[in-house]
Design a protein around this motif. Structure first.
Motif, PDB file in Angstrom:
ATOM      1  N   PHE A  37      50.143  34.826  47.573  1.00 12.39           N
ATOM      2  CA  PHE A  37      48.799  35.273  47.934  1.00 12.39           C
ATOM      3  C   PHE A  37      48.454  36.500  47.096  1.00 12.39           C
ATOM      4  O   PHE A  37      49.261  37.414  46.952  1.00 12.39           O
ATOM      5  CB  PHE A  37      48.719  35.592  49.424  1.00 12.39           C
ATOM      6  CG  PHE A  37      48.551  34.371  50.282  1.00 12.39           C
ATOM      7  CD1 PHE A  37      47.321  34.059  50.839  1.00 12.39           C
ATOM      8  CD2 PHE A  37      49.619  33.517  50.514  1.00 12.39           C
ATOM      9  CE1 PHE A  37      47.156  32.917  51.613  1.00 12.39           C
ATOM     10  CE2 PHE A  37      49.470  32.370  51.289  1.00 12.39           C
ATOM     11  CZ  PHE A  37      48.240  32.070  51.837  1.00 12.39           C
ATOM     12  N   ASP A  38      47.262  36.510  46.557  1.00 16.20           N
ATOM     13  CA  ASP A  38      46.797  37.606  45.706  1.00 16.20           C
ATOM     14  C   ASP A  38      45.538  38.187  46.350  1.00 16.20           C
ATOM     15  O   ASP A  38      44.455  37.616  46.255  1.00 16.20           O
ATOM     16  CB  ASP A  38      46.492  37.072  44.303  1.00 16.20           C
ATOM     17  CG  ASP A  38      46.183  38.185  43.309  1.00 16.20           C
ATOM     18  OD1 ASP A  38      45.955  39.326  43.739  1.00 16.20           O
ATOM     19  OD2 ASP A  38      46.153  37.896  42.094  1.00 16.20           O
ATOM     20  N   VAL A  39      45.706  39.314  47.042  1.00 16.28           N
ATOM     21  CA  VAL A  39      44.621  39.883  47.842  1.00 16.28           C
ATOM     22  C   VAL A  39      44.029  41.068  47.085  1.00 16.28           C
ATOM     23  O   VAL A  39      44.431  42.222  47.277  1.00 16.28           O
ATOM     24  CB  VAL A  39      45.134  40.309  49.236  1.00 16.28           C
ATOM     25  CG1 VAL A  39      43.960  40.742  50.122  1.00 16.28           C
ATOM     26  CG2 VAL A  39      45.900  39.176  49.895  1.00 16.28           C
ATOM     27  N   ARG A  40      43.085  40.770  46.183  1.00 16.33           N
ATOM     28  CA  ARG A  40      42.420  41.814  45.393  1.00 16.33           C
ATOM     29  C   ARG A  40      40.917  41.538  45.359  1.00 16.33           C
ATOM     30  O   ARG A  40      40.495  40.382  45.291  1.00 16.33           O
ATOM     31  CB  ARG A  40      42.963  41.840  43.964  1.00 16.33           C
ATOM     32  CG  ARG A  40      44.366  42.384  43.833  1.00 16.33           C
ATOM     33  CD  ARG A  40      44.776  42.470  42.373  1.00 16.33           C
ATOM     34  NE  ARG A  40      45.148  41.173  41.819  1.00 16.33           N
ATOM     35  CZ  ARG A  40      45.408  40.952  40.532  1.00 16.33           C
ATOM     36  NH1 ARG A  40      45.304  41.942  39.656  1.00 16.33           N
ATOM     37  NH2 ARG A  40      45.761  39.748  40.111  1.00 16.33           N
ATOM     38  N   THR A  41      40.133  42.591  45.375  1.00 17.17           N
ATOM     39  CA  THR A  41      38.678  42.437  45.353  1.00 17.17           C
ATOM     40  C   THR A  41      38.153  42.068  43.970  1.00 17.17           C
ATOM     41  O   THR A  41      36.962  41.789  43.826  1.00 17.17           O
ATOM     42  CB  THR A  41      37.988  43.734  45.817  1.00 17.17           C
ATOM     43  OG1 THR A  41      38.462  44.833  45.024  1.00 17.17           O
ATOM     44  CG2 THR A  41      38.292  44.009  47.281  1.00 17.17           C
ATOM     45  N   VAL A  42      39.022  42.065  42.959  1.00 20.91           N
ATOM     46  CA  VAL A  42      38.560  41.721  41.608  1.00 20.91           C
ATOM     47  C   VAL A  42      37.936  40.332  41.571  1.00 20.91           C
ATOM     48  O   VAL A  42      36.995  40.078  40.803  1.00 20.91           O
ATOM     49  CB  VAL A  42      39.703  41.805  40.579  1.00 20.91           C
ATOM     50  CG1 VAL A  42      40.174  43.232  40.423  1.00 20.91           C
ATOM     51  CG2 VAL A  42      40.874  40.904  40.968  1.00 20.91           C
ATOM     52  N   TYR A  43      38.439  39.430  42.409  1.00 20.97           N
ATOM     53  CA  TYR A  43      37.920  38.061  42.388  1.00 20.97           C
ATOM     54  C   TYR A  43      36.525  38.001  43.006  1.00 20.97           C
ATOM     55  O   TYR A  43      35.622  37.369  42.465  1.00 20.97           O
ATOM     56  CB  TYR A  43      38.902  37.122  43.092  1.00 20.97           C
ATOM     57  CG  TYR A  43      40.277  37.167  42.458  1.00 20.97           C
ATOM     58  CD1 TYR A  43      40.459  36.835  41.118  1.00 20.97           C
ATOM     59  CD2 TYR A  43      41.391  37.585  43.175  1.00 20.97           C
ATOM     60  CE1 TYR A  43      41.699  36.900  40.512  1.00 20.97           C
ATOM     61  CE2 TYR A  43      42.645  37.656  42.591  1.00 20.97           C
ATOM     62  CZ  TYR A  43      42.795  37.312  41.254  1.00 20.97           C
ATOM     63  OH  TYR A  43      44.027  37.397  40.657  1.00 20.97           O
ATOM     64  N   ASP A  44      36.348  38.653  44.145  1.00 21.61           N
ATOM     65  CA  ASP A  44      35.017  38.648  44.750  1.00 21.61           C
ATOM     66  C   ASP A  44      33.998  39.366  43.880  1.00 21.61           C
ATOM     67  O   ASP A  44      32.805  39.050  43.924  1.00 21.61           O
ATOM     68  CB  ASP A  44      35.060  39.276  46.147  1.00 21.61           C
ATOM     69  CG  ASP A  44      35.281  38.237  47.229  1.00 21.61           C
ATOM     70  OD1 ASP A  44      34.439  37.345  47.345  1.00 21.61           O
ATOM     71  OD2 ASP A  44      36.305  38.314  47.926  1.00 21.61           O
ATOM     72  N   PHE A  45      34.431  40.331  43.098  1.00 21.58           N
ATOM     73  CA  PHE A  45      33.523  41.027  42.199  1.00 21.58           C
ATOM     74  C   PHE A  45      32.818  40.034  41.275  1.00 21.58           C
ATOM     75  O   PHE A  45      31.594  40.099  41.087  1.00 21.58           O
ATOM     76  CB  PHE A  45      34.317  42.057  41.392  1.00 21.58           C
ATOM     77  CG  PHE A  45      33.528  42.768  40.323  1.00 21.58           C
ATOM     78  CD1 PHE A  45      32.270  43.284  40.582  1.00 21.58           C
ATOM     79  CD2 PHE A  45      34.065  42.933  39.046  1.00 21.58           C
ATOM     80  CE1 PHE A  45      31.549  43.955  39.592  1.00 21.58           C
ATOM     81  CE2 PHE A  45      33.364  43.601  38.060  1.00 21.58           C
ATOM     82  CZ  PHE A  45      32.103  44.103  38.325  1.00 21.58           C
ATOM     83  N   VAL A  46      33.571  39.098  40.708  1.00 21.90           N
ATOM     84  CA  VAL A  46      32.940  38.124  39.817  1.00 21.90           C
ATOM     85  C   VAL A  46      32.399  36.915  40.578  1.00 21.90           C
ATOM     86  O   VAL A  46      31.347  36.373  40.229  1.00 21.90           O
ATOM     87  CB  VAL A  46      33.908  37.677  38.697  1.00 21.90           C
ATOM     88  CG1 VAL A  46      34.119  38.787  37.705  1.00 21.90           C
ATOM     89  CG2 VAL A  46      35.227  37.208  39.252  1.00 21.90           C
ATOM     90  N   PHE A  47      33.090  36.486  41.652  1.00 23.98           N
ATOM     91  CA  PHE A  47      32.593  35.343  42.415  1.00 23.98           C
ATOM     92  C   PHE A  47      31.217  35.627  43.004  1.00 23.98           C
ATOM     93  O   PHE A  47      30.388  34.717  43.142  1.00 23.98           O
ATOM     94  CB  PHE A  47      33.561  34.986  43.544  1.00 23.98           C
ATOM     95  CG  PHE A  47      34.900  34.450  43.098  1.00 23.98           C
ATOM     96  CD1 PHE A  47      35.135  34.110  41.776  1.00 23.98           C
ATOM     97  CD2 PHE A  47      35.922  34.284  44.017  1.00 23.98           C
ATOM     98  CE1 PHE A  47      36.372  33.619  41.367  1.00 23.98           C
ATOM     99  CE2 PHE A  47      37.150  33.793  43.625  1.00 23.98           C
ATOM    100  CZ  PHE A  47      37.383  33.458  42.306  1.00 23.98           C
ATOM    101  N   SER A  48      30.953  36.865  43.375  1.00 29.49           N
ATOM    102  CA  SER A  48      29.669  37.202  43.989  1.00 29.49           C
ATOM    103  C   SER A  48      28.506  36.999  43.026  1.00 29.49           C
ATOM    104  O   SER A  48      27.355  36.865  43.462  1.00 29.49           O
ATOM    105  CB  SER A  48      29.685  38.655  44.483  1.00 29.49           C
ATOM    106  OG  SER A  48      29.895  39.566  43.407  1.00 29.49           O
TER     107      SER A  48
END
Length: 368
Positions: A37-48
């Protein structure tokens, strides 16, 4: 549901089997890959920034409104650069963080993409399949024949305008990469005020899955976490990364690297911030939204007989593959369909029992 992007390995066979597809799911308890599991906000930053973020009511109305207003303000600053960035490109760039654990938050990712040269970013976008790596390198060097080969791999999955945009990263990389850097830099100011709230939600989701992590086999853990993607081991893949995402809801964003696959999966309803106490259960809303369309009901009728490839469903209903994929994505978000990915094949199965289970949820919500 799975939202396939340009780095997703997916293929369909053109032949229609004369009988039901038979597969052996008997697997050893120890998989040839590790799940992390990789729990980082970096993904939501671009997914948003994806066109899909906030496109359904799986995000609360307040955050859908925030997305709409923030993107309108971003467009006022970025202009046409947002059009270049706001398709699958923003999703694919998330893959640059996978093997860089030091990239912890949105500011780190924006700085990374600002520092990388164009060729490195192009390779991250295009070189998802080791078998196509040589073709990709030729395309980066400007080989028109190689560019056409890569474009041909996308024709069944994307409309023509997106395919042309993809080819532009080889013919004129700066025309795509420079706007992406600009948009990310501007979006950072919008995202940072909500980043800690997003971090709390994705952490709640990952923590709540401790029991699944301890008890489920890797294949079953991936299927339950993604809400219906049954991923079977591929040669050379040593890691499967599960990254919880708020703005992916209700989709899965699937990325690929040399020896890894990543699923940016939608966090569960229970991980969301507490909202309206009169709001109906999200699972019930998803179910009835999925069933409220004639095409999706026809797809379910097909799958009730046996499993089907995407090609078969599109042919039977005389609709394009991108259209069918959209319908299947909504059906999977509602828990009605399973997508199995095995090597280069993807096929769909009916998940029986969901209607009955969610029917009970509706009864409990209404209180009758």
């Amino acid at each position: 549901m799975a939202r396939s992007v340009s780095r997703t390995r997916a293929a369909d066979v053109p032949a229609v089997p004369a009988r039901a597809i038979v597969r052996d799911f008997t697997r050893p308890a120890t998989a040839p890959y590790e799940v992390e599991f990789d729990v980082r906000t970096v993904y939501d930053f671009v997914f948003s920034l994806s066109d899909d973020a906030g496109s359904t009511d799986d995000l609360p109305a307040s955050d859908r409104a925030w997305l709409s207003e923030a993107k309108a303000a971003l467009r006022a600053q970025a202009g046409d650069a947002l059009d270049v960035y706001g398709s699958e490109l923003c999703v694919v760039l998330a893959g640059l963080a996978v093997d860089r654990p030091e990239i912890r938050d949105a500011a780190d990712l924006a700085a990374l993409i600002g520092s990388l040269d164009d060729a490195t970013i192009v390779r991250a976008i295009a070189a998802d399949d080791p078998e196509r790596r040589l073709v990709t390198e030729r395309a980066i060097a400007g080989d028109e024949a190689a560019i056409e080969v890569l474009k041909a791999n996308l024709t069944d999955h994307y409309p023509a305008e997106k395919i042309e945009r993809f080819s532009a990263i080889f013919r004129d990389p700066a025309s795509v990469i420079t706007p992406a850097r600009s948009v990310l830099g501007l979006w950072l100011a919008f995202f940072q005020p909500i980043e800690e709230r997003v971090r709390a939600m994705i952490r709640r989701d990952a923590d709540a899955r401790a029991g699944d992590i301890a008890t489920l086999r890797p294949t079953d853990l991936i299927e339950r976490t993604t809400g219906g993607i049954r991923w079977l081991a591929e040669p050379g893949i040593r890691r499967v990364i599960l990254a919880p995402s708020y703005f992916a809801r209700p989709y899965n964003f699937v990325l690929a690297g040399d020896d890894w696959r990543m699923f940016g999966y939608p966090i569960a309803d229970d991980a969301l911030d507490a909202g309206d106490p009169l709001a109906p259960p999200a699972a019930v809303v998803r179910l009835h939204r999925a069933l409220g369309d004639e095409t999706r009901l026809r797809i379910l009728r097909l799958l009730a007989g046996r499993d089907h490839y995407l090609t078969e469903i599109a042919s039977a209903l005389e609709l394009s593959k991108p259209t069918i994929k959209h319908h299947l994505a909504l059906l999977r978000a509602a828990g009605l369909v399973t997508l199995t990915e095995e090597g280069g094949l993807s096929y769909y199965s009916l998940r029986r029992g969901t209607i009955e289970a969610n029917g009970r949820g509706l009864i409990e919500y209404i209180g009758t």
